[in-house]
Write a protein that holds these residues in place. Structure first.
Motif, short mmCIF file in Angstrom:
data_model
loop_
_atom_site.label_atom_id
_atom_site.label_comp_id
_atom_site.label_asym_id
_atom_site.label_seq_id
_atom_site.Cartn_x
_atom_site.Cartn_y
_atom_site.Cartn_z
N VAL A 33 4.02 -18.31 -7.79
CA VAL A 33 5.34 -17.89 -7.56
C VAL A 33 5.14 -16.44 -6.85
O VAL A 33 4.40 -15.48 -7.40
CB VAL A 33 6.09 -17.38 -8.99
N ASN A 34 5.65 -16.13 -5.57
CA ASN A 34 5.67 -15.01 -4.81
C ASN A 34 7.20 -14.65 -4.63
O ASN A 34 7.90 -15.38 -4.27
CB ASN A 34 4.88 -15.33 -3.56
N ILE A 35 7.14 -13.41 -4.91
CA ILE A 35 8.69 -12.72 -4.43
C ILE A 35 8.24 -11.74 -3.72
O ILE A 35 7.68 -10.68 -4.04
CB ILE A 35 9.43 -12.40 -5.83
N VAL A 36 9.08 -11.72 -2.59
CA VAL A 36 8.62 -10.87 -1.34
C VAL A 36 9.99 -10.27 -0.99
O VAL A 36 11.12 -10.98 -0.86
CB VAL A 36 8.04 -11.43 -0.20
N GLY A 38 7.63 -5.38 0.45
CA GLY A 38 6.40 -5.88 0.07
C GLY A 38 6.60 -6.90 -0.91
O GLY A 38 7.58 -7.18 -1.42
N ILE A 39 5.41 -7.29 -1.46
CA ILE A 39 5.25 -8.12 -2.61
C ILE A 39 5.63 -7.53 -4.02
O ILE A 39 5.14 -6.59 -4.58
CB ILE A 39 3.76 -8.87 -2.60
N ILE A 40 6.63 -8.10 -4.70
CA ILE A 40 7.15 -7.68 -6.03
C ILE A 40 6.62 -8.36 -7.05
O ILE A 40 6.26 -7.94 -8.13
CB ILE A 40 8.70 -7.90 -6.09
N TRP A 95 11.08 -11.65 -16.21
CA TRP A 95 12.25 -11.84 -15.68
C TRP A 95 12.18 -10.66 -14.45
O TRP A 95 11.97 -9.66 -14.36
CB TRP A 95 13.50 -11.11 -16.76
N VAL A 96 12.96 -11.17 -13.33
CA VAL A 96 13.11 -10.58 -11.83
C VAL A 96 14.76 -10.53 -11.63
O VAL A 96 15.06 -11.65 -11.54
CB VAL A 96 12.19 -11.06 -10.70
N VAL A 100 6.22 -21.44 -5.04
CA VAL A 100 7.50 -21.21 -5.03
C VAL A 100 7.39 -19.80 -4.52
O VAL A 100 6.81 -18.71 -4.91
CB VAL A 100 8.02 -21.10 -6.35
N SER A 101 7.95 -19.54 -3.19
CA SER A 101 8.18 -18.48 -2.53
C SER A 101 9.79 -18.00 -2.49
O SER A 101 10.52 -18.63 -2.20
CB SER A 101 7.75 -18.36 -1.00
N ILE A 102 9.93 -16.74 -2.95
CA ILE A 102 11.33 -16.20 -3.20
C ILE A 102 11.29 -15.03 -1.93
O ILE A 102 10.46 -14.03 -2.02
CB ILE A 102 12.03 -15.83 -4.30
#
Length: 142
Positions: free
Chosen positions: A6-9, A13-15, A64-65, A79-81
């Motif tokens: 899981v990547n949240i960007v 930047g990367i979160i 949780w984000v 999974v990229s957000i």
């Protein structure tokens, strides 16, 4: 158990960047649950919390984000957000979120009473929704 990345960007930047075994996100089409080997998908996201159940090797069960719009892409067990803004539960400044909620509520009230014609009601409602989302995620801290 198998997992996925899981990547949240955000533009900052990367979160978030971890392995997970399950993820729940709210898209404009509804709630989406993701397990390993999910079919490829791209969808716009709602302003809402994303729950990430971490791989069993990690100490915590779930992260949780607070995600404020954007898109989710699922492909090849990644999974990229890509979000306009996002904050993990431990990075949320609760006092700042409460103040943002109060400001948004005041603007909405002024607009409803037609005391200030310059207030953009849609923008104020989005600001309120974002502040409430951040407070809800902050309240999930253990």
């Amino acid at each position: 158990m198998s997992s996925f990345v899981v990547n949240i960007v955000t533009p900052d930047g990367i979160i978030f960047d971890h392995h997970a075994k399950f993820l729940v996100a709210n898209t404009v089409a509804g709630s989406l649950g993701i397990l390993p080997n999910h079919a490829p998908l791209i969808s716009p996201l709602q302003i809402d919390a994303v729950r990430i159940d971490l791989d069993e090797e990690d100490n915590k069960n779930s992260e949780w984000v607070a995600v404020n719009g954007g898109i989710i892409e699922i492909r090849d067990n990644v999974v990229s957000i890509i979000a306009n803004s996002a904050e993990t539960e431990e990075n949320i400044d609760v006092s700042r979120a409460k103040y943002a909620k109060q400001r948004a509520e005041e603007k909405i009230e002024l607009a409803r009473q037609k005391q200030d014609e310059t207030i953009d009601m849609d923008r104020a409602e989005i600001a309120l929704h974002r502040a409430i989302n951040r407070l809800n995620v902050a309240n999930k801290r253990r």
